[in-house]
Design an enzyme around this catalytic site. Structure first.
Site, short mmCIF file in Angstrom:
data_model
loop_
_atom_site.label_atom_id
_atom_site.label_comp_id
_atom_site.label_asym_id
_atom_site.label_seq_id
_atom_site.Cartn_x
_atom_site.Cartn_y
_atom_site.Cartn_z
CE LYS A 107 41.37 28.86 32.20
NZ LYS A 107 40.68 28.11 33.25
P1 NAD Z 1 32.61 35.60 34.55
O1 NAD Z 1 33.07 36.33 33.35
O2 NAD Z 1 31.28 34.95 34.55
O3 NAD Z 1 32.67 36.57 35.83
C1 NAD Z 1 33.81 37.28 36.18
C2 NAD Z 1 33.39 38.42 37.09
O4 NAD Z 1 34.55 39.10 37.56
C3 NAD Z 1 32.53 39.47 36.39
O5 NAD Z 1 31.54 39.93 37.29
C4 NAD Z 1 33.54 40.58 36.08
O6 NAD Z 1 32.92 41.87 35.97
C5 NAD Z 1 34.41 40.49 37.31
N1 NAD Z 1 35.73 41.09 37.13
C6 NAD Z 1 36.53 41.09 36.04
N2 NAD Z 1 37.65 41.79 36.27
C7 NAD Z 1 37.54 42.24 37.56
C8 NAD Z 1 38.36 43.01 38.39
N3 NAD Z 1 39.53 43.50 37.95
N4 NAD Z 1 37.95 43.25 39.67
C9 NAD Z 1 36.77 42.76 40.11
N5 NAD Z 1 35.93 42.03 39.36
C10 NAD Z 1 36.33 41.78 38.11
O7 NAD Z 1 33.77 34.53 34.88
P2 NAD Z 1 33.69 33.22 35.73
O8 NAD Z 1 33.46 32.08 34.82
O9 NAD Z 1 32.79 33.44 36.90
O10 NAD Z 1 35.21 33.10 36.23
C11 NAD Z 1 35.67 33.80 37.38
C12 NAD Z 1 36.94 33.14 37.90
O11 NAD Z 1 36.66 31.77 38.21
C13 NAD Z 1 38.12 33.10 36.92
O12 NAD Z 1 39.31 33.20 37.65
C14 NAD Z 1 38.02 31.72 36.31
O13 NAD Z 1 39.27 31.26 35.81
C15 NAD Z 1 37.58 30.93 37.52
N6 NAD Z 1 36.91 29.67 37.22
C16 NAD Z 1 35.79 29.61 36.45
C17 NAD Z 1 35.19 28.38 36.20
C18 NAD Z 1 33.89 28.28 35.42
O14 NAD Z 1 33.35 27.16 35.35
N7 NAD Z 1 33.36 29.33 34.87
C19 NAD Z 1 35.73 27.21 36.72
C20 NAD Z 1 36.88 27.30 37.52
C21 NAD Z 1 37.46 28.54 37.76
#
Ligand code: NAD
Length: 418
Positions: A107
């Site tokens: 990461k």
């Molecule tokens: P992203 O940036 O597309 O979306 C994140 C969302 O969370 C946004 O809407 C943001 O405004 C919101 N956010 C941020 N801080 C916040 C808070 N304190 N309270 C409420 N909302 C908040 O990110 P993503 O890619 O959707 O990732 C989201 C989660 O999923 C993370 O934990 C990431 O590690 C996990 N994840 C992502 C992927 C991927 O393929 N993108 C894969 C596995 C896990």
């Protein structure tokens, strides 16, 4: 390991120790499995649009390299630290192993706020970080992907910076790229669709009909929004969503198309007129069938675990539930947990497909990608569910056991060099 001192790293270690006790892994074997193989911290100076220079901190942690290259996302968020990145890298290791992928976990992150930076500064920062990482990354060494605050455009800049250094195009250096640069069909949607698919499996397991089931989503970004849209396609009602600015709730169900238009115009949920305002904390406590945390770590803690009112807790985010909360949830048998390393594994599975397609320069149809994705997720779900039932352990412990055992076995067979 002082450099990793952070509550999220302690949480990942606590989970590991719990499972190591269950598996009766001897003490002397544990540090080799637990602590990261490599960790890099870099200073990233960039020229800002106002003529000043600013220095950011960037991190990359490669948790283990036993089964192949390391693989994991790159996060842009103001609170990123070495310890948080190390925890996320450790979870990636167990997730890749659970899905049977030939990767170790990694990461990375940069402590910055990309939503309040000019795009050209985000580009300079990304390119500078890539330049600093060149000795430590490669298609057979470490492959990055999008995470919170990063997207296809950021992956394209990484691919371009690395390719300029090598003197030829290297699409396999990152996944989650635009299709035009060798990205995979279905990658952008993979995590969210995988979450929705596994929610369907969990609903079958507990006898919940998803038609008209209610869903609350914390973090309406890539993962949360795609999962919500897919679940709505299954007939579920999305009653609440949120982002960094706060949330909105409508018990009759939110109009997701209207919400998409609002987001396209304003880039924030704040001000959406299709429901009432709800805070991120209160959203987690709404009575619903499916609660989907899809933002940050440590949202469900000992303070609110007794009060959440869902049938399925689908962990789209990494590490949303603390070990203390797990203990409370274990006392209740009304919440079925889809643990993060299973629930959001769809992203890394299709990242793996993208890497394979890039290495072969031979691309698959979206239908083929999705069929193979669901096959892997179904196998992982069946294995975890069977393990949980046979051993009378939680779904999280069962999932971690499968992942940790696979890495342990590979390390044991390879032995120690020299
Ligand atoms: P992203 O940036 O597309 O979306 C994140 C969302 O969370 C946004 O809407 C943001 O405004 C919101 N956010 C941020 N801080 C916040 C808070 N304190 N309270 C409420 N909302 C908040 O990110 P993503 O890619 O959707 O990732 C989201 C989660 O999923 C993370 O934990 C990431 O590690 C996990 N994840 C992502 C992927 C991927 O393929 N993108 C894969 C596995 C896990």
């Amino acid at each position: 390991m002082e450099i990793y001192n952070h509550p999220t790293f302690h949480m990942a270690c606590q989970q590991f120790d719990f499972v190591a006790d269950h598996l009766e892994i001897p003490e002397f074997e544990r540090p080799r499995l637990k602590y990261p193989k490599r960790a890099m911290a870099v200073s990233l100076p960039i020229n800002c649009e106002d003529g000043s220079t600013r220095v950011y901190s960037g991190y990359r942690v490669q948790h283990h390299l036993t089964l192949g290259p390391s693989k994991g996302g790159l996060r842009f968020h103001p609170d990123v630290t070495m310890g948080e990145v190390a925890a996320l890298a450790m979870w990636m290791s167990w997730k890749c192993a659970l899905a049977g992928l030939p990767y170790g976990g990694a990461k990375g992150g940069i402590a910055c706020d990309p939503h309040h930076m000019p795009l050209r500064e985000v580009e300079r920062l990304t390119r500078r970080f890539t330049q600093e990482m060149i000795p430590f990354i490669g298609p057979q060494v470490d492959i990055m992907a999008p995470d919170m605050g990063t997207n296809e455009q950021v992956m394209a800049w990484i691919m371009d910076s690395y390719s300029m250094h090598m003197g030829y195009s290297v699409p396999s250096i990152v996944t989650g790229k635009p299709i035009a640069l060798g990205g995979s069909l279905g990658r952008r949607e993979a995590t969210g669709r995988g979450v929705a698919h596994l929610v369907q499996r969990a609903a079958e397991t507990i006898g919940l009909n998803l038609h008209n089931a209610t869903v609350a989503v914390q973090g309406y970004g890539n993962v949360g929004a795609i999962a919500a849209q897919t679940l709505a396609g299954f007939g579920a009602r999305i009653i609440a969503v949120s982002d960094m600015s706060g949330g909105v709730v409508n018990l009759r169900g939110l109009d997701l198309e209207q919400l998409a238009r609002h987001l396209a115009e304003t880039r924030t949920i704040c001000g959406f007129s299709g429901g009432d305002t709800v805070s991120n904390e209160d959203l987690l406590l709404l009575p619903c069938d499916v609660l989907l945390p899809a933002a940050l770590e440590r949202q469900i803690t000992e303070k609110n675990a007794g009060e959440i009112r869902c049938r399925i807790l689908a962990e789209g985010a990494n590490g949303p539930t603390t070990p203390a909360a797990d203990l409370i949830l274990a006392q209740r048998d009304d919440v079925f947990i889809l643990p993060d390393i299973l629930c959001n594994a769809g992203g890394v599975v299709v990242s793996y497909f993208e890497w394979v397609q890039d290495l072969q320069s031979f691309f698959w149809s979206e239908a083929e990608v999705m069929q193979k994705l669901f096959q892997i997720l179904d196998q992982a779900y069946d294995r975890v569910w069977q393990n949980a039932r046979a051993e009378k352990i939680s779904m999280r412990t069962a999932a971690l056991c499968v992942g940790i055992q696979r890495v342990r076995e590979a390390k044991a067979i390879r032995g120690l060099f020299p």
